[in-house]
Design an enzyme around this catalytic site. Structure first.
Site, PDB file in Angstrom:
ATOM      1  N   GLU A  86       0.829  -1.205   0.000  1.00  0.00           N
ATOM      2  CA  GLU A  86       0.000   0.000   0.000  1.00  0.00           C
ATOM      3  C   GLU A  86       0.869   1.264   0.000  1.00  0.00           C
ATOM      4  O   GLU A  86       0.515   2.253  -0.634  1.00  0.00           O
ATOM      5  CB  GLU A  86      -0.957  -0.018   1.196  1.00  0.00           C
ATOM      6  CG  GLU A  86      -2.120   0.916   1.034  1.00  0.00           C
ATOM      7  CD  GLU A  86      -3.406   0.389   1.655  1.00  0.00           C
ATOM      8  OE1 GLU A  86      -3.571  -0.843   1.798  1.00  0.00           O
ATOM      9  OE2 GLU A  86      -4.250   1.216   1.997  1.00  0.00           O
ATOM     10  N   GLU A  89       2.055   1.688  -3.551  1.00  0.00           N
ATOM     11  CA  GLU A  89       0.949   2.161  -4.389  1.00  0.00           C
ATOM     12  C   GLU A  89       0.684   3.652  -4.125  1.00  0.00           C
ATOM     13  O   GLU A  89       0.468   4.440  -5.050  1.00  0.00           O
ATOM     14  CB  GLU A  89      -0.308   1.336  -4.071  1.00  0.00           C
ATOM     15  CG  GLU A  89      -1.503   1.706  -4.931  1.00  0.00           C
ATOM     16  CD  GLU A  89      -2.765   0.923  -4.549  1.00  0.00           C
ATOM     17  OE1 GLU A  89      -2.777   0.264  -3.486  1.00  0.00           O
ATOM     18  OE2 GLU A  89      -3.736   1.004  -5.319  1.00  0.00           O
ATOM     19  N   CYS A 107      -8.808  -2.541   3.210  1.00  0.00           N
ATOM     20  CA  CYS A 107      -8.676  -3.777   4.006  1.00  0.00           C
ATOM     21  C   CYS A 107      -9.933  -4.122   4.791  1.00  0.00           C
ATOM     22  O   CYS A 107     -10.045  -5.221   5.322  1.00  0.00           O
ATOM     23  CB  CYS A 107      -7.447  -3.731   4.913  1.00  0.00           C
ATOM     24  SG  CYS A 107      -7.281  -2.187   5.785  1.00  0.00           S
ATOM     25  N   SER A 127      -7.573   1.241  -2.906  1.00  0.00           N
ATOM     26  CA  SER A 127      -6.297   0.547  -3.049  1.00  0.00           C
ATOM     27  C   SER A 127      -6.524  -0.820  -3.691  1.00  0.00           C
ATOM     28  O   SER A 127      -7.503  -1.502  -3.399  1.00  0.00           O
ATOM     29  CB  SER A 127      -5.673   0.368  -1.666  1.00  0.00           C
ATOM     30  OG  SER A 127      -4.614  -0.555  -1.747  1.00  0.00           O
ATOM     31  N   LYS A 162     -15.875 -10.515   6.913  1.00  0.00           N
ATOM     32  CA  LYS A 162     -14.712 -11.266   6.407  1.00  0.00           C
ATOM     33  C   LYS A 162     -15.135 -12.591   5.779  1.00  0.00           C
ATOM     34  O   LYS A 162     -14.433 -13.134   4.925  1.00  0.00           O
ATOM     35  CB  LYS A 162     -13.710 -11.495   7.543  1.00  0.00           C
ATOM     36  CG  LYS A 162     -12.953 -10.231   7.943  1.00  0.00           C
ATOM     37  CD  LYS A 162     -11.748 -10.004   7.031  1.00  0.00           C
ATOM     38  CE  LYS A 162     -11.193  -8.606   7.156  1.00  0.00           C
ATOM     39  NZ  LYS A 162     -10.236  -8.288   6.086  1.00  0.00           N
ATOM     40  N   GLU A 165     -16.012 -11.654   2.316  1.00  0.00           N
ATOM     41  CA  GLU A 165     -14.787 -11.353   1.575  1.00  0.00           C
ATOM     42  C   GLU A 165     -14.113 -12.652   1.115  1.00  0.00           C
ATOM     43  O   GLU A 165     -13.732 -12.799  -0.044  1.00  0.00           O
ATOM     44  CB  GLU A 165     -13.823 -10.548   2.455  1.00  0.00           C
ATOM     45  CG  GLU A 165     -12.515 -10.191   1.754  1.00  0.00           C
ATOM     46  CD  GLU A 165     -11.506  -9.513   2.683  1.00  0.00           C
ATOM     47  OE1 GLU A 165     -11.602  -9.671   3.917  1.00  0.00           O
ATOM     48  OE2 GLU A 165     -10.605  -8.841   2.162  1.00  0.00           O
ATOM     49  N   GLU A 170     -12.875 -13.201  -6.676  1.00  0.00           N
ATOM     50  CA  GLU A 170     -11.515 -12.697  -6.887  1.00  0.00           C
ATOM     51  C   GLU A 170     -10.477 -13.435  -6.042  1.00  0.00           C
ATOM     52  O   GLU A 170      -9.297 -13.423  -6.347  1.00  0.00           O
ATOM     53  CB  GLU A 170     -11.425 -11.209  -6.508  1.00  0.00           C
ATOM     54  CG  GLU A 170     -12.223 -10.264  -7.392  1.00  0.00           C
ATOM     55  CD  GLU A 170     -13.602  -9.949  -6.800  1.00  0.00           C
ATOM     56  OE1 GLU A 170     -14.222 -10.843  -6.175  1.00  0.00           O
ATOM     57  OE2 GLU A 170     -14.058  -8.812  -6.989  1.00  0.00           O
ATOM     58  N   CYS A 306     -11.558  -2.510  13.981  1.00  0.00           N
ATOM     59  CA  CYS A 306     -11.862  -3.942  14.135  1.00  0.00           C
ATOM     60  C   CYS A 306     -11.977  -4.402  15.584  1.00  0.00           C
ATOM     61  O   CYS A 306     -12.613  -5.425  15.851  1.00  0.00           O
ATOM     62  CB  CYS A 306     -10.807  -4.789  13.450  1.00  0.00           C
ATOM     63  SG  CYS A 306     -10.611  -4.426  11.713  1.00  0.00           S
TER      64      CYS A 306
HETATM   65 FE1  SF4 Z   1     -14.329  -3.744   8.809  1.00  0.00          FE
HETATM   66 FE2  SF4 Z   1     -15.446  -3.939  11.181  1.00  0.00          FE
HETATM   67 FE3  SF4 Z   1     -14.695  -6.121   9.901  1.00  0.00          FE
HETATM   68 FE4  SF4 Z   1     -12.847  -4.487  10.882  1.00  0.00          FE
HETATM   69  S1  SF4 Z   1     -14.330  -5.675  12.046  1.00  0.00           S
HETATM   70  S2  SF4 Z   1     -12.850  -5.423   8.839  1.00  0.00           S
HETATM   71  S3  SF4 Z   1     -13.833  -2.495  10.617  1.00  0.00           S
HETATM   72  S4  SF4 Z   1     -16.311  -4.705   9.256  1.00  0.00           S
END
Ligand code: SF4
Length: 370
Positions: A86, A89, A107, A127, A162, A165, A170, A306
């Site tokens: 990052e 970049e 992220c 990013s 997550k 994700e 991808e 987080c």
């Molecule tokens: Fe995003 Fe919240 Fe997950 Fe952290 S805990 S990656 S801030 S959604």
């Protein structure tokens, strides 16, 4: 003033993956590796008989080994890769001129999917760096690619976003998804309880090699402002302790929803914004459209970052502060402060990642119909 107890995107189907993980752990011939996100280690607290905000990383590693995981790693190592990519970049964009700015961090998957659906104009400024979880998973899967043993990779994460994700197209390699299962901190607590381990009586253990080193910069990713601080440590050429302190006190630490700081870089002044909460992200983007200039914008969907993710045990405001403190003191305790000083980075870039940085560590996001 409270941490969100609900998923910030409100749109994610929450599924519990612990049964699937137990099944993989039961298969003797399967290699099961796991990575633990920074924010998880300071949130197991009360539920398992230790103080909230206390850094329980060593105990988590010991517990996961007893549960049968073959290899235990720290997502902070992946965060070091993210910082290096990052920063590079960021400097490349800066070199192309003001119209390329700002660079938005990517992220936090809840922020990325919000931007894809609701802020199409900023998607080109996201990013291209994969999140620490995805970068690290790609590296770990690549490392074992030629082993005949079946390999399942698990990530312990502070949020349910997550899971979505990890399931993105991808992030599928030749052999399937890079992260097979994501379990939240709450699911991990449940699994530790189910296994009958007395958590507070374990002896702390270290993570496994060859991915066993990480910097303090990687650890503070779990708190709002942490990504920015880590990237600034890399970008600012003054490597003195005084410079580190200046970055810390520039205003990137602390719990406000929008923090703005100016940092000197050569003969330029870099304008930085650190945002947590999607409402605040919308507000900042509005200000950018009205003409405010920024060079770097960090966005985390959860207020506080987080440490307050929806997959973490619920806490009130004081708990939020003690979790953030827990990560900052872990940073203080690490002998490696900056990502580029992590010796593993050098060997990865000259080995496994040689000629494959784009393929394994980057991604291109696109705006989607709302
Ligand atoms: Fe995003 Fe919240 Fe997950 Fe952290 S805990 S990656 S801030 S959604």
């Amino acid at each position: 003033g409270q941490c969100a107890a609900v998923c910030p995107t409100g749109a994610i189907v929450i599924k519990n993956d612990s049964a699937r993980v137990w099944k993989a752990l039961d298969e003797k011939e399967t290699r099961v590796s796991v990575q633990i996100a920074p924010a998880v280690r300071v949130a197991l607290g009360k539920e398992l008989g230790i103080g909230d905000g206390e850094n329980a990383m060593g105990l988590i590693v010991a517990a996961l080994r007893r549960m049968g995981f073959n290899e235990v790693f720290d997502t902070s190592t992946g965060a070091d890769l993210t910082v290096l990519e990052e920063s590079a970049e960021f400097l490349a964009r800066l070199g192309k001129g003001e119209h390329e700015m700002p660079l938005f961090t990517s992220c936090c998957p809840a922020w990325v999917s919000y931007a894809e659906k609701n802020e199409p104009e900023v998607v080109k400024n996201l990013s291209t760096c994969r999140s620490p979880m995805q970068m690290f998973a790609a590296v770990i899967k690549e490392h074992h690619k030629h082993s005949p043993r079946k390999h399942v990779h698990v990530a312990v994460m502070p949020c349910t976003a997550k899971k979505a994700e990890a399931a993105r197209e991808e992030f599928r390699g030749e052999l399937g998804p890079d992260v097979d299962y994501v379990i939240t901190t709450q699911e991990l607590i449940q699994m530790i309880k189910e296994s009958g381990i007395v958590f507070s009586e374990l002896e702390p253990e270290a993570v496994d090699m060859p991915f066993g080193t990480m910097s303090g910069a990687g650890v503070i990713f779990g708190v709002t402002g942490g990504v920015t601080e880590a990237v600034l440590r890399r970008v600012i050429s003054d490597k003195s302790a005084a410079a580190l302190r200046t970055i810390a006190f520039k205003g990137v630490r602390g719990g406000e929803g929008i923090k703005v700081a100016t940092v000197k870089y050569g003969d330029r002044e870099l304008k930085i914004a650190v945002v947590s909460g999607l409402g605040n992200a919308h507000e900042l983007i509005k200000r950018i459209k009205e003409g405010e200039h920024y060079d770097f914008v960090e966005v985390m969907a959860c207020p506080g970052g987080c440490v307050c993710g929806a997959g973490q045990p619920f806490i009130l405001r004081e708990g939020k502060v003690s979790r953030a403190k827990g990560l900052y003191s872990a940073d203080k305790m690490s002998s490696i402060k900056r990502s580029e000083e992590n010796p593993l980075m050098l060997s990865l870039y000259s080995g496994l990642l040689k000629g494959r940085v784009h393929e394994l560590l980057h991604v291109h996001y696109h705006a989607k119909e709302a």
